[in-house]
Design a protein around this motif. Structure first.
Motif, mmCIF file in Angstrom:
data_model
loop_
_atom_site.group_PDB
_atom_site.id
_atom_site.type_symbol
_atom_site.label_atom_id
_atom_site.label_comp_id
_atom_site.label_asym_id
_atom_site.label_seq_id
_atom_site.Cartn_x
_atom_site.Cartn_y
_atom_site.Cartn_z
ATOM 1 N N ILE A 164 8.802 12.326 1.696
ATOM 2 C CA ILE A 164 9.464 12.303 2.926
ATOM 3 C C ILE A 164 8.665 11.200 4.068
ATOM 4 O O ILE A 164 8.858 11.274 5.246
ATOM 5 C CB ILE A 164 9.631 13.759 3.910
ATOM 6 C CG1 ILE A 164 8.031 14.177 4.105
ATOM 7 C CG2 ILE A 164 10.496 14.656 2.825
ATOM 8 C CD1 ILE A 164 8.245 15.480 4.577
ATOM 9 N N LEU A 165 7.724 10.655 3.487
ATOM 10 C CA LEU A 165 6.919 9.836 4.004
ATOM 11 C C LEU A 165 6.359 10.266 5.570
ATOM 12 O O LEU A 165 6.526 10.117 6.561
ATOM 13 C CB LEU A 165 7.758 8.530 4.625
ATOM 14 C CG LEU A 165 8.146 7.567 3.359
ATOM 15 C CD1 LEU A 165 9.228 6.748 3.926
ATOM 16 C CD2 LEU A 165 7.104 6.709 2.755
ATOM 17 N N GLY A 203 -1.423 2.713 0.463
ATOM 18 C CA GLY A 203 -0.929 2.216 1.682
ATOM 19 C C GLY A 203 0.615 2.372 1.555
ATOM 20 O O GLY A 203 1.115 3.332 0.892
ATOM 21 N N ILE A 204 1.324 1.543 2.453
ATOM 22 C CA ILE A 204 2.841 1.665 2.515
ATOM 23 C C ILE A 204 3.445 0.367 1.986
ATOM 24 O O ILE A 204 2.937 -0.675 2.292
ATOM 25 C CB ILE A 204 3.355 1.885 3.944
ATOM 26 C CG1 ILE A 204 2.495 3.225 4.464
ATOM 27 C CG2 ILE A 204 4.806 2.350 3.855
ATOM 28 C CD1 ILE A 204 2.882 3.543 5.935
ATOM 29 N N GLN A 247 1.047 10.773 14.334
ATOM 30 C CA GLN A 247 2.157 9.772 13.875
ATOM 31 C C GLN A 247 3.358 9.736 14.446
ATOM 32 O O GLN A 247 3.958 8.540 14.437
ATOM 33 C CB GLN A 247 2.242 10.309 12.360
ATOM 34 C CG GLN A 247 1.141 10.362 11.446
ATOM 35 C CD GLN A 247 0.614 9.175 11.134
ATOM 36 O OE1 GLN A 247 1.011 8.259 10.254
ATOM 37 N NE2 GLN A 247 -0.815 9.103 11.868
ATOM 38 N N ARG A 286 8.930 8.858 -5.656
ATOM 39 C CA ARG A 286 9.389 8.373 -4.380
ATOM 40 C C ARG A 286 10.512 9.334 -3.807
ATOM 41 O O ARG A 286 10.552 9.656 -2.620
ATOM 42 C CB ARG A 286 9.636 6.932 -4.506
ATOM 43 C CG ARG A 286 10.412 6.447 -3.454
ATOM 44 C CD ARG A 286 9.709 6.481 -1.965
ATOM 45 N NE ARG A 286 10.514 5.940 -0.771
ATOM 46 C CZ ARG A 286 11.168 6.654 0.058
ATOM 47 N NH1 ARG A 286 11.425 7.890 -0.154
ATOM 48 N NH2 ARG A 286 11.647 6.264 0.967
ATOM 49 N N GLY A 334 11.683 0.067 6.052
ATOM 50 C CA GLY A 334 12.606 1.028 6.231
ATOM 51 C C GLY A 334 13.188 1.984 5.096
ATOM 52 O O GLY A 334 12.060 2.549 4.753
ATOM 53 N N ALA A 335 14.192 1.924 4.595
ATOM 54 C CA ALA A 335 14.629 3.106 3.637
ATOM 55 C C ALA A 335 13.860 2.751 2.427
ATOM 56 O O ALA A 335 14.089 3.713 1.483
ATOM 57 C CB ALA A 335 16.272 3.123 3.381
ATOM 58 N N SER A 374 10.888 2.057 2.205
ATOM 59 C CA SER A 374 9.305 2.320 2.302
ATOM 60 C C SER A 374 8.816 3.230 1.176
ATOM 61 O O SER A 374 9.652 4.246 0.868
ATOM 62 C CB SER A 374 9.102 3.034 3.625
ATOM 63 O OG SER A 374 9.542 2.009 4.481
ATOM 64 N N LEU A 386 16.544 14.044 6.002
ATOM 65 C CA LEU A 386 15.431 14.013 4.875
ATOM 66 C C LEU A 386 16.240 14.306 3.573
ATOM 67 O O LEU A 386 15.879 13.671 2.354
ATOM 68 C CB LEU A 386 14.507 15.016 5.122
ATOM 69 C CG LEU A 386 13.298 14.590 6.041
ATOM 70 C CD1 LEU A 386 12.470 15.712 6.279
ATOM 71 C CD2 LEU A 386 12.582 13.485 5.274
ATOM 72 N N TYR A 417 2.971 10.460 5.542
ATOM 73 C CA TYR A 417 1.746 9.597 5.503
ATOM 74 C C TYR A 417 0.587 10.661 5.783
ATOM 75 O O TYR A 417 -0.401 10.177 6.133
ATOM 76 C CB TYR A 417 1.948 9.089 6.766
ATOM 77 C CG TYR A 417 3.270 8.123 7.115
ATOM 78 C CD1 TYR A 417 3.565 7.323 6.228
ATOM 79 C CD2 TYR A 417 3.911 8.290 8.172
ATOM 80 C CE1 TYR A 417 4.822 6.482 6.044
ATOM 81 C CE2 TYR A 417 5.213 7.588 8.274
ATOM 82 C CZ TYR A 417 5.675 6.632 7.392
ATOM 83 O OH TYR A 417 6.728 6.208 7.414
ATOM 84 N N PHE A 421 6.252 17.943 9.880
ATOM 85 C CA PHE A 421 5.715 17.514 8.644
ATOM 86 C C PHE A 421 4.393 16.514 8.813
ATOM 87 O O PHE A 421 3.511 16.621 8.094
ATOM 88 C CB PHE A 421 6.792 16.793 7.836
ATOM 89 C CG PHE A 421 7.790 17.751 7.310
ATOM 90 C CD1 PHE A 421 7.676 18.651 6.732
ATOM 91 C CD2 PHE A 421 9.337 17.674 8.129
ATOM 92 C CE1 PHE A 421 8.670 19.483 6.280
ATOM 93 C CE2 PHE A 421 10.347 18.304 7.515
ATOM 94 C CZ PHE A 421 10.027 19.547 6.700
ATOM 95 N N ALA A 423 6.234 10.572 13.337
ATOM 96 C CA ALA A 423 6.935 9.897 12.575
ATOM 97 C C ALA A 423 8.009 11.023 11.994
ATOM 98 O O ALA A 423 9.471 10.456 12.042
ATOM 99 C CB ALA A 423 6.249 9.498 11.320
ATOM 100 N N CYS A 424 7.850 12.225 11.783
ATOM 101 C CA CYS A 424 8.751 13.116 11.437
ATOM 102 C C CYS A 424 9.828 13.879 12.129
ATOM 103 O O CYS A 424 11.113 13.763 11.814
ATOM 104 C CB CYS A 424 8.120 14.169 10.489
ATOM 105 S SG CYS A 424 7.699 15.398 11.358
#
Ligand SMILES: Cc1cc2nc3c(=O)[nH]c(=O)nc-3n(C[C@H](O)[C@H](O)[C@H](O)COP(=O)(O)O)c2cc1C
Ligand code: SF4
Ligand code: FES
Lengths: 159, 751, 439
Positions: B158-159, B177-178, B53, B154, B182-183, B185, B101, B161, B44, B55-56
């Motif tokens: 799934i953030l 931006g972010i 990232q 929102r 945490g949850a 975000s 997710l 980015y 992702f 991140a996922c």
């Protein structure tokens, strides 16, 4: 308008880093200490001072839990209820403060004197239960100690 | 903490993925290596070309001798690496990520725009985890309107980015931006709760789920109810490939999610949202004829009949040169080719021109004279260039794809960009050297650059880099691409080309014209002195050549250019004007009665424009989305436009010209645009292009060659200076573009 | 500050190396520091070759006191000798691991020891700039440090041409603003660069690409505070203080249900049982021990059967836990382990930076599940679900915070499963009282 002392502080802090933006968080903290919260103006000033876009400052504000966008009480009671304090009655201390002040987590008394916050570990585990009032630590707390403290603070704030 | 390796890297590395052994270049990311051998590792947050990232965690794989699962998107291949991408441990991990997710995902797929083309949905189908053990209350948040064109949901986010990165790294807009942590975000816009940006909508396309949605598409339909046609955007001269989604004869959206075309996933606000003028209810859908002062609806038969009668009458009374024709920057090559033929053979005049926004003729002439017609740069070429010289123009606004390609070159290939401009254009941020001249000083700057003499004292803006610095640097570069706007025209083009060719390596050139087929208009000779393919009307051989192709005599007398036509009308020498897809009243800033002396005015257009309002006969034409043909972008690359729908009552310019020719008794051998295209390919110099590539949706570069007449007056070349949100007349009929708040700010507003 | 001195009670069993000056009046002042062999180690180090300093530290067996326990000298040796970009030393004073409050006294009562350690680290990797990242809540320590730094500059122990050796080194303090994740070394570096405290993808490791892209050593306050003593008394002396491969002493923070809570400096490998019973004076009210967190809230808990373990990195990892940050949290028989698990989960959910999916979603799932469960709304599947969720976080996150959140919950669910069953049976918490009775 930021005070000259604060402006001077800004320059002095920014000078510590090869990259200006490194100063964002310290500037937010020092600015908040003076203004009482993170105002829109403060955000603009900081963004200008370290030449970033305001949204980059706002991203930081959202991330760090000690920064707040609204004014809070003169005295911010931050009661730790994390594991060490929990085991020594931290929740009772929080409850007691809440009853005494008639406010809950992240609330402020109508007279604007006190705010209350349940916080994570303050690094005072061996003095549990503990809390911070603004930056001052109070440890091995008991309901009695709290009462005395609140008395004193009330006097100070009205003095 | 393993010891950082300092050993010299091997030239290739051999790794094993799921039993398959393969060799790849060192530095390759595991996820890419796998892709090369057909193994698709889900991801992702990973997106080719954007920063990593990790991140996922969807791309986790098992690498032997590693303590835990590793992310393939951040792991660089190492010799002897043995990787497993599909064992149970890996599958379960991915399933777990999906379950995570979905814990706070609304699962509103049935109403979500992305339903049916959602990467999260696909992954869940592939790995399961649809049934969740999550018994808690999902945190809900209302959808946010970031702008009229971009909405954010929102709970669906799934953030990954991607939006933030494509906006920063791809667009250099940095609008996202972010917020929070945490949850909690979430993606936040740059101006309070609103976006202030270029409204390109790249964030919407790149969003793997339905978190960012399009203000023009959301909740309108479901992907599977649509038919998709790949065609070419009709706005600026860059020629982005775009996929139009059609539902019952209406365009619903445009995007380029299959990443076909040299624009990859890129589309600007106009390409993504600005097509809606096609659906506009202000489109004229029936021919109109002026009867005692006012236009009334009529039939095609009557409108065409009247036109031919009036033309015949005027030509016999005043001669062919009392007629003039103005062509379009947006009509297809086939239409332009036929208009050129129609004007010169049927009407018998060379009074033919169009609103020229770049001096393509001079570029072709100069390169031909220097035997360097292999030096036309392509759009792809710009993205991989090592050195770029940009003179004039403001690509961010006028050529959004070109600007994107330039940024790609700088970011991904460390290209050096040299900018000479009279304005603080946004691309100066990417520039190695930026010379700011006084407004309009570009041509003088080029002169100084070429003669390497110190420029006139007042040429440079205060504090600007000296021009000599650019000259010096360019001597150390090679294969520079020189890109110039309308500021460079006439013999300045020749001087620039001759100098450019003395630079090291294969210098290449691009002239920047405004619209989707500005280049094609010049190529097909919608110019008084040019025959199709840049040969001069005064060149006997060239004339003879087309006389055999078209089987008719061509007029010898030089024609009037746009200014000449206007003054001719004023002087009463021009009695009749035919205008196809152009709005001269506006583009030439003429006053309303400048055309009042005409006996007859024909206008073929989509909308009742300022010029159209004055027409004696108005013919409702079709848009790019309603006809087949080809267009040529500002680099000279030909691409096919396809018919996706048709507004009832309208006809394409090609159909109109054919019909007129027929009524004038001509039997032209064309039954379709393809027939015209085949003739162009066979007969127009520089257009001998590969038909299959074209029909398969590719872009084919032309190599025009010829010595057209020199430019007589520089004021014939002028950009209309469109912004990111305007596109000549048509954009006035785009609801989407008119809804853009940023458009209400000054044109040179830099985001 | 606060009642702080009250709980530096001291114990005859202590071996005082880095706390030896604590208790001397005015110990934070440079004069007292200098009277007690202050800055001698720096002078000695500057007379050595940088590599010799690194080897001395490596051989001393000093291991990171921030939690990971990586050999400090080894970490320094990874820093490339040649570097186009400037090198940095960053002292991690973000101390936020629940149960940990040891860096605080070190800075409050002996800031110069830390400054000296940072300077020596700087010399050994040939850096000219150090930063001390202090958690936002420790504002008073920031002021103490700034004062100490001024003194050090005034006396020429920092700045240009230190002690005439030609070595230049500057140190500046930096304040955080409330974020546990910023203690993670790469998140700390991002935070120090003015960004959100998101961790970085590793490799590259900070020693190679760190602050502003330059090679960077990140060390904990306690770690660096040990460096001067090592240089003064030698690697040998230091390593012999502790157990095999675990050189020296370490600070243990005793908290929770213990008679003499406090920070104690004990030799590495000192048995946990003796820490509880002898150093800490046992459990109040003669209650029985239920469990111990040996090194801060991210460590798997130990049961009474497991407390005969020597407190060093290797012995604890052998029994499936960690020495971590030295935060020893003792829980008596009346403690609700569900509540403990819940409180720990709440912390990690609150502190997750939110960058990666398993930690962001997993920690908040654990928090909400355990909250519901402890409040009496549990269902039979919950304990297994919670265990699964924790395992799905474990080892799959970008930075170790995910593991830190998963491990304690896993250990509690495994070792105290019956308490979860009790909650289910009762439909409420059998211990509700004890959690809130102040001792
Ligand atoms: C979530 C998280 C929080 C951490 N917090 C701290 C901290 O507060 N103080 C600290 O010294 N190390 C902390 N660490 C460890 C640091 O990442 C790093 O290992 C340490 O500062 C290195 O110094 P050392 O080798 O001297 O221990 C933390 C690690 C993680 C994963
Ligand atoms: S594990 Fe992931 S989300 Fe959690 S703190 Fe680390 S990076 Fe952030
Ligand atoms: S694709 Fe690798 S972590 Fe997201």
């Amino acid at each position: 308008m930021l005070s000259d002392t604060l402006k001077a502080k800004f320059d002095q802090v920014i000078a510590r880093y090869p990259l200006k933006r490194s100063a964002i968080v310290p500037l937010l903290m020092f600015g908040q200490d003076e203004i009482g919260y993170v105002s829109d103006e403060l955000i603009e000033e900081i963004a200008r001072a370290v030449d970033v876009r305001p949204i980059e400052v706002i991203e930081d504000i959202g991330y760090y839990s000690m920064l707040h966008r609204q004014p809070i009480g003169k005295y911010n009671l931050q009661v730790c209820t994390n594991i060490s304090c929990l085991l020594r009655g931290g929740e009772g201390i929080l409850e007691h403060c809440s009853k005494k002040l008639g406010i809950g987590h992240k609330q402020t008394t109508p007279d604007g004197k006190f705010s209350l916050e349940e916080v994570e570990c303050l690094g005072a585990c061996c003095g549990a239960p503990a809390m911070q009032v603004n930056y001052d630590f109070y440890e091995n707390l008991t309901p009695e100690k709290i009462d005395a403290l609140l008395e004193r603070l009330r006097k100070n704030s009205s003095a | 903490m393993p010891e950082p390796t300092t050993a010299a890297p091997p030239t290739t590395v051999t790794i094993t993925i799921d039993g398959k052994s393969m060799t790849v270049p060192p530095g390759t990311l595991l996820i890419e290596a796998a892709k090369q051998s057909g193994i698709d590792i889900p991801s992702f947050c990973y997106y080719p070309g954007l920063t990593l990232q990790g991140a996922c965690r969807m791309c986790v794989v098992l690498i032997e001798k590693m303590p835990k699962l590793q992310t393939a998107c951040t792991t660089v291949v190492a010799n002897g690496m043995v990787v497993h991408t599909a064992n149970d441990e890996v599958k379960n991990a991915r399933k777990a990520m999906l379950e995570f997710l979905l814990t706070n995902h609304p699962l509103d797929c049935p109403v979500c725009d992305k339903g049916g083309e959602c990467e999260l949905q696909d992954a869940v189908f592939r790995y399961g985890a649809a049934e969740t053990r999550f018994l808690e209350i999902k945190h809900h948040e209302e959808e946010k309107k970031f702008s009229n064109l971009v909405y954010y949901d929102r709970p669906r986010c799934i953030l990954c980015y991607r939006c933030i990165r494509v906006c920063d790294e791809g667009m250099d807009v940095n609008a996202y931006g972010i917020g929070f942590r945490g949850a909690h975000s979430e993606i936040i816009p740059n101006h309070g709760d609103k976006l202030e940006c270029e409204e390109c909508g790249m964030c919407i396309d790149i969003c793997p789920v339905g978190a960012l949605t399009s203000g023009t598409y959301r909740y309108k339909t479901r992907p599977w109810e649509l038919t998709y046609t790949g065609t070419i955007c009709n706005h600026c001269g860059d020629g982005c490939k775009t996929t139009l989604s059609i539902r019952n004869n209406e365009i619903i959206r445009a995007n380029n999610r299959d990443h076909s075309g040299f624009n990859g996933e890129f589309l600007c606000a106009k390409g993504r949202f600005g097509w809606d003028f096609v659906n506009s209810e202000q489109r004229v859908t029936s021919p109109r004829i002026r009867r005692d002062g006012k236009q009334e609806d009529s039939t095609w038969e009557e409108a065409l009949g009247t036109t031919v009668a009036r033309l015949n009458n005027i030509i016999t009374r005043h001669g062919a040169d009392s007629v003039a024709v103005i062509g379009s920057n947006r009509t297809t090559n086939e239409e332009n080719y036929l208009l050129s033929r129609f004007t010169r053979t049927v009407l018998g005049t060379n009074n033919l021109d169009h609103h020229r926004t770049a001096d393509f003729s001079s570029l072709v002439g100069a390169l031909t004279n220097s035997h360097a017609t292999d030096r036309y740069a392509t759009m792809q070429g710009v993205a991989t260039a090592s050195s770029i010289l940009l003179i004039g123009n403001n690509p961010t606004h006028q050529h959004p794809l070109l600007a994107y390609q330039i940024r790609q070159a700088v970011r991904q290939h460390r290209a050096r960009l040299y900018v000479i401009n009279g304005d603080e254009i946004k691309l100066r941020r990417q520039a190695t050297l930026y010379v700011q001249v006084k407004p309009g000083g570009e041509a003088d700057a080029v002169r100084a650059l070429i003669c390497n003499l110190g420029p006139a004292a007042d040429l440079l803006a205060a504090g600007s880099t000296p021009i000599s610095a650019v000259a010096e640097k360019l001597k150390t570069e090679s294969n520079t691409i020189i890109i110039f706007g309308d500021e460079i025209r006439g013999e300045m083009v020749g001087e620039l080309v001759r100098w450019g060719l003395t630079l090291p390596g294969r210098t290449r050139f691009i002239a920047l014209g405004d619209y989707a087929n500005s280049r094609g208009a010049a190529d097909m000779g919608l110019l008084p002195g040019n025959l199709p393919g840049y040969s001069s009307i005064t060149d006997r051989e060239a004339r003879a050549y087309f006389e055999t192709v078209w089987g008719e005599k061509l007029p010898v007398k030089p024609g009037r250019d746009l200014r000449g036509i206007v003054s001719g009308i004023h002087a009463g020498d021009i009695k009749t004007l035919l205008v196809f897809g152009s709005n001269p009243i506006k583009t030439l800033k003429l006053d309303g009665n400048a055309l009042s002396k005409l006996d007859f005015l024909l206008v073929a257009d989509l909308f009742p424009t300022e010029t159209g309002a004055l027409a004696d006969v108005f013919l409702p034409a079709t848009s790019f989305a309603e006809k087949a043909g080809t267009v040529t972008n500002t680099c000279g690359q030909v691409q096919a436009v396809k018919r996706t729908m048709r507004k009832p009552g309208t006809r394409s310019d090609l159909e109109i010209i054919m019909a007129l020719a027929r009524q004038f008794g001509r039997k032209w051998p064309y039954n379709s645009p393809d027939d015209v295209l085949r003739e162009m390919i066979a007969k127009v110099r520089g257009y001998s292009i590969a038909l299959p590539t074209l029909l398969l949706g590719g872009a084919v570069a032309t190599v025009p060659e010829g010595i057209p007449p020199a430019l007589e007056r520089v004021d014939l070349i002028s950009t209309s200076g469109d912004s990111l949100f305007t596109s000549g007349t048509v954009s006035r009929y785009s609801k989407a573009l008119n809804s853009v708040e940023e458009a209400k700010r000054p044109h040179d507003h830099i985001f | 500050m606060g009642d702080y001195e009250n709980y530096l009670k001291g114990s005859p069993l202590e071996v005082k190396v880095i706390t030896r000056r604590i208790g001397i009046p005015n110990s934070a002042s440079i004069d007292v520091f200098l009277q007690n062999d202050g800055y001698k180690a720096l002078a000695k180090a500057l007379a050595m070759k940088p590599d010799e300093v690194i080897n001395e530290v490596k051989n001393s067996g000093l291991r990171g006191r921030g939690g990971a326990g990586f050999n400090t000298g080894m970490k320094w040796s990874f820093v490339p000798k040649q570097s186009a970009k400037p090198k940095y030393v960053v002292c991690n004073a973000d101390e936020s691991e629940p149960g940990t409050c040891k860096d605080r006294p070190l800075i409050e009562f002996d800031p110069h020891q830390l400054i000296e350690g940072v300077a020596i680290a700087g010399y050994s990797i040939q850096s000219n700039q150090g930063y001390i990242y202090v958690r936002g809540e420790y504002r008073y320590l920031l002021d103490i440090l700034d004062r100490a730094l001024q003194e050090a500059y005034a006396r020429g122990y920092l700045g240009k041409n230190i002690l005439g050796t030609g070595f230049n080194f500057d140190i500046a303090t930096h304040t955080g603003a409330g974020a546990y994740e910023c203690g993670e070394e790469t998140a700390l570096l991002n935070s120090l660069e003015g960004l959100r405290g998101y961790p970085r993808v590793k490799p590259p490791f900070p020693a190679v690409v760190g602050l502003y892209g330059g090679p960077t050593v990140v060390n904990n306050v306690e770690t660096l505070s040990n460096v001067p003593s090592i240089l003064l008394n030698g690697a040998d002396w230091y390593s012999k203080l502790g157990s095999a491969k675990n050189g020296g002493t370490r600070l243990f923070c005793l908290s929770g249900h213990i008679n003499r809570p406090g920070v104690y400096e004990l030799p590495m490998g000192f048995p946990l049982r003796r820490i509880i019973e002898e150093v800490g004076g046992g459990i109040p009210g003669g209650k029985k021990l239920k469990c111990v967190i040996p090194g801060g809230s991210s460590c798997p808990v130990l049961t009474p059967e497991e407390i005969d373990v020597p407190m060093d990195f290797d012995s604890l990892s052998k029994i499936g836990s960690m020495l971590g940050s030295g935060g020893v949290v003792i829980m008596d028989e009346d403690t609700c382990m569900v509540k403990a698990a819940l409180r720990i989960s709440r912390f990690y959910a609150h502190e997750s930076c939110g960058w990666c999916i398993p930690c962001r979603e997993g920690t908040s799932w654990l928090k909400t599940l355990l909250t519901r469960f402890h409040a009496g709304g549990g269902v039979a599947e919950d304990p297994d679900t919670a265990l699964d969720v924790a395992f799905n976080i474990l080892g799959k996150t970008l930075c170790p915070l995910g593991d830190a959140a998963a491990l304690p919950v896993i250990s509690i669910l495994k070792k105290f499963r019956h308490e979860f069953e009790d909650h289910l049976k009762l439909g409420a918490c059998p211990y509700e009282r004890s959690a809130v009775t102040a001792s």
